[in-house]
Design a protein around this motif. Sequence first.
Motif, PDB file in Angstrom:
ATOM      1  N   UNK A 121       0.836  -1.212   0.000  1.00  0.00           N
ATOM      2  CA  UNK A 121       0.000   0.000   0.000  1.00  0.00           C
ATOM      3  C   UNK A 121       0.867   1.257   0.000  1.00  0.00           C
ATOM      4  N   UNK A 122       1.986   1.218   0.712  1.00  0.00           N
ATOM      5  CA  UNK A 122       2.847   2.405   0.858  1.00  0.00           C
ATOM      6  C   UNK A 122       3.636   2.742  -0.401  1.00  0.00           C
ATOM      7  N   UNK A 123       3.874   1.738  -1.236  1.00  0.00           N
ATOM      8  CA  UNK A 123       4.817   1.871  -2.354  1.00  0.00           C
ATOM      9  C   UNK A 123       4.621   3.101  -3.254  1.00  0.00           C
ATOM     10  N   UNK A 124       3.385   3.363  -3.781  1.00  0.00           N
ATOM     11  CA  UNK A 124       3.234   4.534  -4.666  1.00  0.00           C
ATOM     12  C   UNK A 124       3.539   5.864  -3.964  1.00  0.00           C
ATOM     13  N   UNK A 125       3.254   5.938  -2.656  1.00  0.00           N
ATOM     14  CA  UNK A 125       3.506   7.186  -1.920  1.00  0.00           C
ATOM     15  C   UNK A 125       4.996   7.358  -1.643  1.00  0.00           C
ATOM     16  N   UNK A 126       5.688   6.262  -1.373  1.00  0.00           N
ATOM     17  CA  UNK A 126       7.147   6.341  -1.171  1.00  0.00           C
ATOM     18  C   UNK A 126       7.816   6.801  -2.464  1.00  0.00           C
ATOM     19  N   UNK A 127       7.262   6.328  -3.596  1.00  0.00           N
ATOM     20  CA  UNK A 127       7.796   6.708  -4.911  1.00  0.00           C
ATOM     21  C   UNK A 127       7.566   8.206  -5.173  1.00  0.00           C
ATOM     22  N   UNK A 128       6.403   8.698  -4.750  1.00  0.00           N
ATOM     23  CA  UNK A 128       6.054  10.110  -4.976  1.00  0.00           C
ATOM     24  C   UNK A 128       6.924  11.050  -4.144  1.00  0.00           C
ATOM     25  N   UNK A 129       7.364  10.575  -2.954  1.00  0.00           N
ATOM     26  CA  UNK A 129       8.265  11.333  -2.062  1.00  0.00           C
ATOM     27  C   UNK A 129       7.701  12.677  -1.637  1.00  0.00           C
ATOM     28  N   UNK A 130       6.403  12.737  -1.415  1.00  0.00           N
ATOM     29  CA  UNK A 130       5.781  13.997  -0.996  1.00  0.00           C
ATOM     30  C   UNK A 130       5.723  14.119   0.522  1.00  0.00           C
ATOM     31  N   UNK A 131       5.711  12.967   1.215  1.00  0.00           N
ATOM     32  CA  UNK A 131       5.546  12.956   2.668  1.00  0.00           C
ATOM     33  C   UNK A 131       6.577  12.039   3.304  1.00  0.00           C
ATOM     34  N   UNK A 132       6.916  12.290   4.589  1.00  0.00           N
ATOM     35  CA  UNK A 132       7.854  11.388   5.275  1.00  0.00           C
ATOM     36  C   UNK A 132       7.263   9.985   5.441  1.00  0.00           C
ATOM     37  N   UNK A 133       8.150   8.997   5.594  1.00  0.00           N
ATOM     38  CA  UNK A 133       7.729   7.593   5.647  1.00  0.00           C
ATOM     39  C   UNK A 133       6.716   7.334   6.770  1.00  0.00           C
ATOM     40  N   UNK A 134       6.926   7.940   7.929  1.00  0.00           N
ATOM     41  CA  UNK A 134       6.021   7.716   9.077  1.00  0.00           C
ATOM     42  C   UNK A 134       4.600   8.156   8.736  1.00  0.00           C
ATOM     43  N   UNK A 135       4.506   9.296   8.053  1.00  0.00           N
ATOM     44  CA  UNK A 135       3.195   9.838   7.662  1.00  0.00           C
ATOM     45  C   UNK A 135       2.509   8.906   6.644  1.00  0.00           C
ATOM     46  N   UNK A 136       3.312   8.392   5.708  1.00  0.00           N
ATOM     47  CA  UNK A 136       2.782   7.476   4.690  1.00  0.00           C
ATOM     48  C   UNK A 136       2.285   6.192   5.360  1.00  0.00           C
ATOM     49  N   UNK A 137       3.051   5.709   6.317  1.00  0.00           N
ATOM     50  CA  UNK A 137       2.655   4.478   7.028  1.00  0.00           C
ATOM     51  C   UNK A 137       1.346   4.702   7.788  1.00  0.00           C
TER      52      UNK A 137
END
Length: 223
Positions: free
Chosen positions: A105-121
């Motif tokens: 689920x996190x993968x597309x957001x990590x790729x976008x790099x708009x938010x820190x990892x904790x926020x994405x999680x």
Amino acid sequence: MKALSIHNINKYFYEPEKFQVLKEVSFEVEKGEFVAVVGKSGSGKSTLLYLLSTMDTDYEGRISINETLVTGLKQNQLSAFRNEHIGFVFQFHYLLPEFSVLDNVMLPALKLKKHPKEQIEHKAMELLSLLDIKGHEHKKASKISGGQQQRVAIARALINDPAIIMGDEPTGNLDSKNTEIVFEIFRELAKERGQTIIAVTHDDEFAANCDRIIEMADGKIIL
């Protein structure tokens, strides 16, 4: 606000010989509308969805998504636009089987790099909760049921808050109970969150319950 505007789309295939697969296709979709695209095999509906997804740029006409003209953009621009503005749910979920549900689920957001990892999680966990898969987040994607995998695919499609969710037979592999669950999720996303859903489907009941049906035959819109 228009989520999608399509003007005079013509599309040709050239193998084994030149063949026009889409003919003067034009329509608009409002923000928050839930639209089904139906038609027999070969009617052009999957080709149309592929164009709308911005993955195929070889066509005549104009496509605007979220009031941005995507026709004519370069591949790297389209790739970035797609990741931010479009979510995809296919008949086959295309999850990475060795990754956990949460990582998928996190993968597309990590790729976008708009938010820190904790926020994405945190966001991913909220979506898993919304889709009733909380408690499965650390399991490998290959270890959950087909219906659950499709819900994970929907969560993945939602992680970047896309303007449009495009579904290609999103319930094609599901039994009637899971089809109903997925339909209700889409309905809620459109109604409560204002997300636009465009789904190609062969399921008459699914289509009948959408806000609008676009029916295609021989590369044209007939309804």
